[in-house]
Structure formats: structure tokens, C-alpha cells
Design a protein around this motif. Structure first.
Motif, PDB file in Angstrom:
ATOM      1  N   THR A  77       4.158  56.872   5.943  1.00 56.05           N
ATOM      2  CA  THR A  77       4.365  56.624   7.373  1.00 56.05           C
ATOM      3  C   THR A  77       3.406  57.479   8.188  1.00 56.05           C
ATOM      4  O   THR A  77       2.866  58.472   7.697  1.00 56.05           O
ATOM      5  CB  THR A  77       5.810  56.953   7.803  1.00 56.05           C
ATOM      6  N   LEU A  78       3.228  57.070   9.433  1.00 57.23           N
ATOM      7  CA  LEU A  78       2.408  57.860  10.354  1.00 57.23           C
ATOM      8  C   LEU A  78       2.976  59.273  10.479  1.00 57.23           C
ATOM      9  O   LEU A  78       2.232  60.249  10.562  1.00 57.23           O
ATOM     10  CB  LEU A  78       2.364  57.193  11.729  1.00 57.23           C
ATOM     11  N   LYS A  79       4.305  59.357  10.466  1.00 57.13           N
ATOM     12  CA  LYS A  79       4.976  60.646  10.608  1.00 57.13           C
ATOM     13  C   LYS A  79       4.619  61.580   9.454  1.00 57.13           C
ATOM     14  O   LYS A  79       4.404  62.780   9.665  1.00 57.13           O
ATOM     15  CB  LYS A  79       6.493  60.435  10.677  1.00 57.13           C
ATOM     16  N   GLU A  89       2.479  61.746  15.898  1.00 51.15           N
ATOM     17  CA  GLU A  89       2.305  60.422  15.287  1.00 51.15           C
ATOM     18  C   GLU A  89       1.347  59.542  16.085  1.00 51.15           C
ATOM     19  O   GLU A  89       0.545  58.812  15.516  1.00 51.15           O
ATOM     20  CB  GLU A  89       3.649  59.689  15.202  1.00 51.15           C
ATOM     21  N   SER A  90       1.460  59.596  17.406  1.00 51.05           N
ATOM     22  CA  SER A  90       0.605  58.748  18.246  1.00 51.05           C
ATOM     23  C   SER A  90      -0.871  59.127  18.081  1.00 51.05           C
ATOM     24  O   SER A  90      -1.748  58.263  18.172  1.00 51.05           O
ATOM     25  CB  SER A  90       1.019  58.840  19.712  1.00 51.05           C
ATOM     26  N   THR A  91      -1.146  60.392  17.815  1.00 50.45           N
ATOM     27  CA  THR A  91      -2.523  60.833  17.579  1.00 50.45           C
ATOM     28  C   THR A  91      -3.054  60.197  16.299  1.00 50.45           C
ATOM     29  O   THR A  91      -4.186  59.705  16.254  1.00 50.45           O
ATOM     30  CB  THR A  91      -2.594  62.373  17.473  1.00 50.45           C
ATOM     31  N   VAL A  92      -2.224  60.177  15.263  1.00 46.03           N
ATOM     32  CA  VAL A  92      -2.619  59.549  13.998  1.00 46.03           C
ATOM     33  C   VAL A  92      -2.834  58.058  14.224  1.00 46.03           C
ATOM     34  O   VAL A  92      -3.836  57.492  13.769  1.00 46.03           O
ATOM     35  CB  VAL A  92      -1.557  59.792  12.891  1.00 46.03           C
ATOM     36  N   SER A  93      -1.932  57.417  14.929  1.00 46.37           N
ATOM     37  CA  SER A  93      -2.039  55.986  15.198  1.00 46.37           C
ATOM     38  C   SER A  93      -3.342  55.649  15.922  1.00 46.37           C
ATOM     39  O   SER A  93      -4.053  54.717  15.545  1.00 46.37           O
ATOM     40  CB  SER A  93      -0.848  55.523  16.025  1.00 46.37           C
ATOM     41  N   ARG A  94      -3.664  56.417  16.967  1.00 47.45           N
ATOM     42  CA  ARG A  94      -4.911  56.184  17.706  1.00 47.45           C
ATOM     43  C   ARG A  94      -6.137  56.488  16.849  1.00 47.45           C
ATOM     44  O   ARG A  94      -7.140  55.795  16.933  1.00 47.45           O
ATOM     45  CB  ARG A  94      -4.948  57.037  18.981  1.00 47.45           C
ATOM     46  N   SER A  97      -6.711  53.507  14.391  1.00 46.24           N
ATOM     47  CA  SER A  97      -6.820  52.177  14.979  1.00 46.24           C
ATOM     48  C   SER A  97      -8.264  51.678  14.948  1.00 46.24           C
ATOM     49  O   SER A  97      -9.176  52.319  15.472  1.00 46.24           O
ATOM     50  CB  SER A  97      -6.315  52.214  16.416  1.00 46.24           C
ATOM     51  N   LYS A 111      -5.065  51.462   8.403  1.00 44.00           N
ATOM     52  CA  LYS A 111      -3.642  51.166   8.595  1.00 44.00           C
ATOM     53  C   LYS A 111      -3.001  50.590   7.333  1.00 44.00           C
ATOM     54  O   LYS A 111      -1.791  50.671   7.164  1.00 44.00           O
ATOM     55  CB  LYS A 111      -3.461  50.174   9.751  1.00 44.00           C
ATOM     56  N   PHE A 114      -0.659  52.816   5.312  1.00 39.26           N
ATOM     57  CA  PHE A 114       0.664  53.137   5.839  1.00 39.26           C
ATOM     58  C   PHE A 114       1.574  51.976   5.496  1.00 39.26           C
ATOM     59  O   PHE A 114       1.586  50.959   6.178  1.00 39.26           O
ATOM     60  CB  PHE A 114       0.602  53.388   7.349  1.00 39.26           C
TER      61      PHE A 114
END
Length: 187
Positions: A77-79, A89-94, A97, A111, A114
Motif C-alpha cells: 500500500t501507499l501507506k 501517503e499523498s506524497t508517495v501517490s503524487r 503518478s 502504481k 501497489f
């Protein structure tokens, strides 16, 4: 790959103007713009560093995938990655991307690593992607006169240690665009 990334730097011409004439409006303007440019360069370097740390953590966590292939993809997971590298988590997501990773097994969107999944009997996590690959292999090897039902697929997966429900098998089968056993049957 740092070799293909452009190198950012401040032209020495502007530094010389600042050193030679500290009191003019031009030097004040250049000083302000140099400050903005340095912030931009620092931000880009910080972003590159974040992407590097995220990919490094993925490589460590998914080492079996890189050594042995897609069947060994674990749930992630991103977490998990965010906690590992100390960011949100949002930093990893961005950071991931629109980014891709090339490895001996092919080119993958970051992605892809994950994955959700289920726990095996041995307590290890098995990604949904790995389960789908196993299901595809089972269907490819089945007797066309007696195709495996969702229940039988579930039992086969349970036998190899992947505890999964029949409904999840049906969901994954649909995602793989595999018809039901009655539609796969050949006479």
C-alpha cells in the motif's frame, strides 16, 4: 536515470552582475529572480530525491518480484511505503503518478507495484495480480470438456495456500475477461 535528466544551474553572468553592482535596480531584480530560481532548483531536486526513495523502497519490498517474476508480487500500500521513507501517503501517490519503472520483466507503471491481495496460509501476503496469473494458468491448463467452475478454482487456490472466497474468484475471473465455466465448455 540521472543521465537523461537535465542539469539545472544558475548562469555565472548574473552572479557577476550582482557582485559588480550591488545598488542598482537591475541587481535588485536579478537578486530576487536568483532567489526564485534557487528555490525552484531545490524543489526539483527534492522531488527527484523523493521519487528515488520511493522506488528504492519498492525495490526492497518487492525484491522477489524483481528476482523471480510477476508471480511473486506482494501486496503493498501507499501507506507502507510512506511509513518506510517518512513521508505522507499523498506524497508517495503524487511521486509515482505517471512514472514508469523498467526492469528485466518489462516496463511497469510504478502504481502497478501497489497491489491489494489476500494472506496465504503461511501468513505471507499474495497480491491480486499474482492470484490472477495463477487463475489464468489454471484456466489455460483445464480440460475444455470439463472447465473449472469458480468453486473449483477457489479450491485449487486453497490447495496451494491462497485462501480466497468464491466471490473473489468470480470477480478476478471477470476482470481477466474469462467467461464462466458453462461458456468455456467445449464439446
Amino acid at each position: 536515470s540521472d543521465s537523461t535528466a537535465p542539469k539545472l544551474y544558475i548562469n555565472d553572468f548574473y552572479r557577476r552582475i550582482l557582485e559588480s553592482d550591488q545598488q542598482s535596480a537591475a541587481s535588485e531584480y536579478i537578486s530576487k529572480k536568483l532567489s526564485y530560481a534557487m528555490k525552484l532548483i531545490k524543489s526539483i531536486e527534492q522531488r527527484r530525491n523523493t521519487i528515488y526513495r520511493v522506488v528504492e523502497a519498492i525495490l526492497e519490498y518487492q525484491s522477489e518480484f524483481f528476482e523471480r517474476g510477476p508471480m511473486y508480487l506482494k501486496t503493498l500500500t501507499l501507506k507502507d511505503i510512506a511509513e518506510r521513507i517518512g513521508v505522507h501517503e499523498s506524497t508517495v501517490s503524487r511521486a509515482v503518478s505517471g512514472k514508469y519503472l523498467q526492469c528485466p520483466h518489462g516496463l511497469y507503471e510504478i502504481k502497478y507495484f501497489f497491489q491489494s491481495g489476500v494472506s496465504s496460509e503461511m501468513g505471507e501476503s499474495v497480491s491480486s495480480e499474482s492470484i490472477k496469473k495463477i487463475m489464468k494458468e489454471l484456466v489455460d491448463r483445464e480440460d475444455p470438456k470439463k472447465p473449472l467452475s469458480d468453486q473449483q478454482l477457489m479450491e485449487e487456490l486453497n490447495q496451494i495456500g491462497i485462501i480466497i472466497s468464491r466471490r473473489t474468484v468470480a470477480k478476478y475471473r471477470d476482470e481477466l475477461l474469462i467467461p464462466s465455466s458453462s461458456k468455456r465448455k467445449r464439446f
